[in-house]
Scaffold this motif. Structure first.
Motif, short mmCIF file in Angstrom:
data_model
loop_
_atom_site.label_atom_id
_atom_site.label_comp_id
_atom_site.label_asym_id
_atom_site.label_seq_id
_atom_site.Cartn_x
_atom_site.Cartn_y
_atom_site.Cartn_z
N ALA A 112 0.04 17.34 -45.82
CA ALA A 112 -1.29 16.72 -45.95
C ALA A 112 -2.38 17.78 -45.95
N PHE A 113 -2.13 18.90 -45.28
CA PHE A 113 -3.07 20.02 -45.31
C PHE A 113 -2.80 20.92 -46.51
N LEU A 114 -1.55 21.19 -46.77
CA LEU A 114 -1.22 22.14 -47.84
C LEU A 114 -1.63 21.63 -49.21
N ILE A 115 -1.57 20.30 -49.41
CA ILE A 115 -1.91 19.76 -50.72
C ILE A 115 -3.40 19.91 -51.03
N GLN A 116 -4.21 20.11 -49.99
CA GLN A 116 -5.65 20.28 -50.20
C GLN A 116 -6.00 21.68 -50.68
N VAL A 117 -5.09 22.63 -50.47
CA VAL A 117 -5.38 24.03 -50.80
C VAL A 117 -5.66 24.20 -52.30
N PRO A 118 -4.77 23.76 -53.22
CA PRO A 118 -5.10 23.92 -54.65
C PRO A 118 -6.30 23.09 -55.10
N VAL A 119 -6.48 21.90 -54.48
CA VAL A 119 -7.64 21.08 -54.82
C VAL A 119 -8.92 21.81 -54.44
N CYS A 120 -8.91 22.42 -53.26
CA CYS A 120 -10.08 23.18 -52.80
C CYS A 120 -10.36 24.36 -53.73
N PHE A 121 -9.29 25.00 -54.22
CA PHE A 121 -9.47 26.11 -55.16
C PHE A 121 -10.15 25.63 -56.44
N ILE A 122 -9.75 24.47 -56.93
CA ILE A 122 -10.32 23.93 -58.18
C ILE A 122 -11.80 23.60 -57.99
N THR A 123 -12.15 22.93 -56.87
CA THR A 123 -13.56 22.59 -56.64
C THR A 123 -14.40 23.86 -56.45
N GLY A 124 -13.82 24.87 -55.78
CA GLY A 124 -14.54 26.13 -55.61
C GLY A 124 -14.78 26.82 -56.95
N LEU A 125 -13.79 26.76 -57.83
CA LEU A 125 -13.94 27.35 -59.16
C LEU A 125 -15.02 26.63 -59.96
N ALA A 126 -15.06 25.30 -59.83
CA ALA A 126 -16.09 24.52 -60.53
C ALA A 126 -17.48 24.90 -60.04
N VAL A 127 -17.63 25.06 -58.73
CA VAL A 127 -18.92 25.47 -58.18
C VAL A 127 -19.31 26.86 -58.70
N TYR A 128 -18.35 27.76 -58.72
CA TYR A 128 -18.62 29.13 -59.16
C TYR A 128 -19.06 29.16 -60.63
N LEU A 129 -18.43 28.35 -61.46
CA LEU A 129 -18.70 28.39 -62.90
C LEU A 129 -19.93 27.61 -63.31
N TRP A 130 -20.18 26.46 -62.66
CA TRP A 130 -21.18 25.53 -63.20
C TRP A 130 -22.32 25.17 -62.25
N PHE A 131 -22.20 25.48 -60.98
CA PHE A 131 -23.27 25.10 -60.06
C PHE A 131 -24.39 26.14 -60.14
N GLU A 132 -25.53 25.75 -60.65
CA GLU A 132 -26.67 26.65 -60.76
C GLU A 132 -27.91 25.95 -60.21
#
Length: 541
Positions: free
Chosen positions: A187-207
């Motif tokens: 339940a914790f480990l499955i959040q790790v890749p999801v968190c990576f994806i949301t972080g990447l989205a913030v890095y690329l598109w959040f301005e």
């Protein structure tokens, strides 16, 4: 053009009624920013509900019933310490870097929680995760405040709450499915890749450009060290002290011991020192001077009691189903879905009503009564209730808490000039984070106290009845100790009915003690609402 404050829209939307000369934010950019914020809120909400649903299972697997509340309170403690600071830190470094920092903390916290094989490792991982979760929630509210006018904040806060409650609704079910097929650590480990994806989205598109600030002539480091670290240290150490004295059992830290008394004294002195320090410092994390305003004080206390109620019920209602009715984590998740969906609808409905009518007092009073009466309905639950009744029993309570949280923020920001709205937002998050931490800590202490006393009483009564075949007095004593560590012990195949009933009855009594605590916090919240004044949202502050 005047500098934007954290409480006024930073970048006007195309139809925003701000200065005509301001740079406008395109609808596409606005939606991308909101999408990033909502995704983070959803992820943090899923995480919290997963833990609440799996708390009983983790306690049984780790044989740590008396200390399992630290898994919840360690997360809430780090939230309480960092939530009030994140707003000011984001003023120094910008919203995007702080969101990315929160994402990194959430990523490594979930990873550590999933790979650890003992309670200590899990608690530390949850504390790191709490830093990230606190940033997700705080930056979502602050960034929305940057973008939308006061009258519409209730509506957009409702949208945030949709994702919060959608995460709450799905988190329990996901936790149950993951536990059934892979084990609760996933339940914790499955959040790790999801968190990576949301972080990447913030890095690329959040301005979102950093707001103009009176201290722009200072370096980032000078602004950073000028933050209220002393206040933060006093707050977190006082909360930690409270957690220790409320979360340990009498055998490890007796109430009569000097260590317990010293920690209790520090808790009181620490909170008093925090109050007076916040009164005199230039940049307080919780500007307590504003509590002299009746509406701000009443709303802050209301937020405090509401979060005590909301988070205690979030953790201990599924625990009640697990420890008393032997409901699986998956079934706990299913039973939480209706109340989570109602809470999502309520948040949007209240925001829409406030935007339409510019009034919120009637909604506020109704929310208070629903929370109070809903807590009472929860107290009437029994182990013989059907799964359908379990699914609907918390509906009034969830409506009340969701509506209350939405209207509290509107009441607070409408009670002060626009230049002070960022400060009351900080106050709200300060009381929200400390209320959730203290609520779970006090509920845990109350449950442990009642559980130990009831187990002693129920097992003492077994001395006067014939023991089951093959059972000795020593085995009964060992069963009582095992029941303290593992709530699922009573449902083992080899446990006689008389032992089973003694354990289940004890857990039921202890959980109903927590439900009484919910009634008390619901009543306190209701009283606070009647001291909250309604202000005209159409009036220009």
């Amino acid at each position: 053009m005047t500098a934007a404050s954290e409480s006024s829209p930073l970048l006007p939307i195309a139809d925003s009624p701000n200065e005509s000369g301001a740079k406008k934010l395109s609808p596409t950019a606005f939606r991308i920013i909101l999408g990033c914020l909502y995704a983070n809120v959803f992820l943090a909400s899923v995480d919290s509900t997963m833990v609440a649903t799996l708390l009983g299972k983790m306690a049984s697997d780790l044989d740590s019933q008396e200390h399992i509340s630290w898994v919840a309170t360690s997360y809430l403690l780090s939230c309480a310490a960092f939530q009030p600071l994140f707003g000011k830190i984001s003023d120094v470094f910008g919203r995007k870097p702080v969101i990315l920092f929160s994402t990194v903390c959430f990523f490594f916290g979930c990873l550590m929680s999933g790979v650890g094989d003992n309670l200590t490792y899990l608690i530390v991982g949850r504390m790191i995760t709490g830093i990230g979760g606190g940033g997700f929630f705080t930056l979502a509210t602050i960034s929305v405040s940057d973008l939308v006018p006061t009258r519409e904040r209730g509506l957009y806060q409702g949208y945030i709450n949709i994702f919060f409650h959608a995460g709450s609704a799905s988190g329990g079910v996901l936790a149950g499915i993951i536990d059934a097929y892979f084990g609760w650590k996933w339940a914790f480990l499955i959040q790790v890749p999801v968190c990576f994806i949301t972080g990447l989205a913030v890095y690329l598109w959040f301005e979102l450009p950093r707001k103009a600030d009176a201290n722009d002539d200072k370096t980032h480091w000078e602004n950073f060290v000028s933050l209220d670290w002393t206040g933060a240290a006093l707050l977190v150490t006082s909360l930690l002290s409270l957690m220790i004295i409320s979360g340990t059992n009498g055998s490890e830290l007796p109430v009569s011991s000097y260590r317990w008394k010293g920690l209790a004294a520090y808790t009181v002195v620490g909170f008093v020192a925090f109050y007076f320090w916040e009164r005199k410092t230039d940049q307080p994390i919780i500007p307590v001077k504003m509590l002299h305003n009746q509406t701000i004080l009443a709303s802050s206390l209301n937020c405090w009691f509401t979060c005590m109620n909301m988070f205690s019920s979030l953790f201990y209602l599924p625990f009640y189903w697990t420890s008393v009715k032997n409901v699986s984590p998956l079934d706990c998740g299913y039973r939480l879905i209706p109340s989570s969906l109602l809470a999502s609808f309520t948040s949007v409905f209240c925001g829409w009503m406030i935007k339409k009518t510019s009034r919120y007092r009637s909604l506020h009073i109704l929310a208070g009564w629903c929370m109070f009466l809903g807590s009472g309905i929860l107290y009437l639950s029994t182990k013989d209730d059907s799964s359908f009744r379990d699914s609907i029993i918390s509906l009034p309570l969830r409506y009340g808490s969701a509506s209350n949280i939405t209207t509290i923020l509107v009441a607070m920001i409408s009670a002060v000039p626009q230049s002070e709205q960022a400060l009351v937002t900080s106050i709200q998050y300060g009381f929200r984070s400390t209320g959730s931490t203290m609520g779970v800590s006090l509920a845990s202490a109350l449950m442990q106290y009642i559980l130990r006393g009831t187990l002693d009483s129920n097992f003492d009564a077994l001395k006067h009845v014939k023991l089951p075949d093959g059972w000795t007095a020593e085995m009964v004593k060992a069963a009582k100790l095992q029941a303290l560590e593992s709530p699922g012990y009573a449902f083992g195949d080899a446990i006689p009915a008389v032992i089973h009933n003694a354990i289940v009855s004890s857990y039921s009594t202890a959980c109903h003690g927590v439900f009484l605590f919910l009634i008390g916090t619901g009543l306190a919240s209701l009283i606070c609402i009647y001291f909250t004044e309604e202000n005209d949202l159409d009036k220009t502050k």
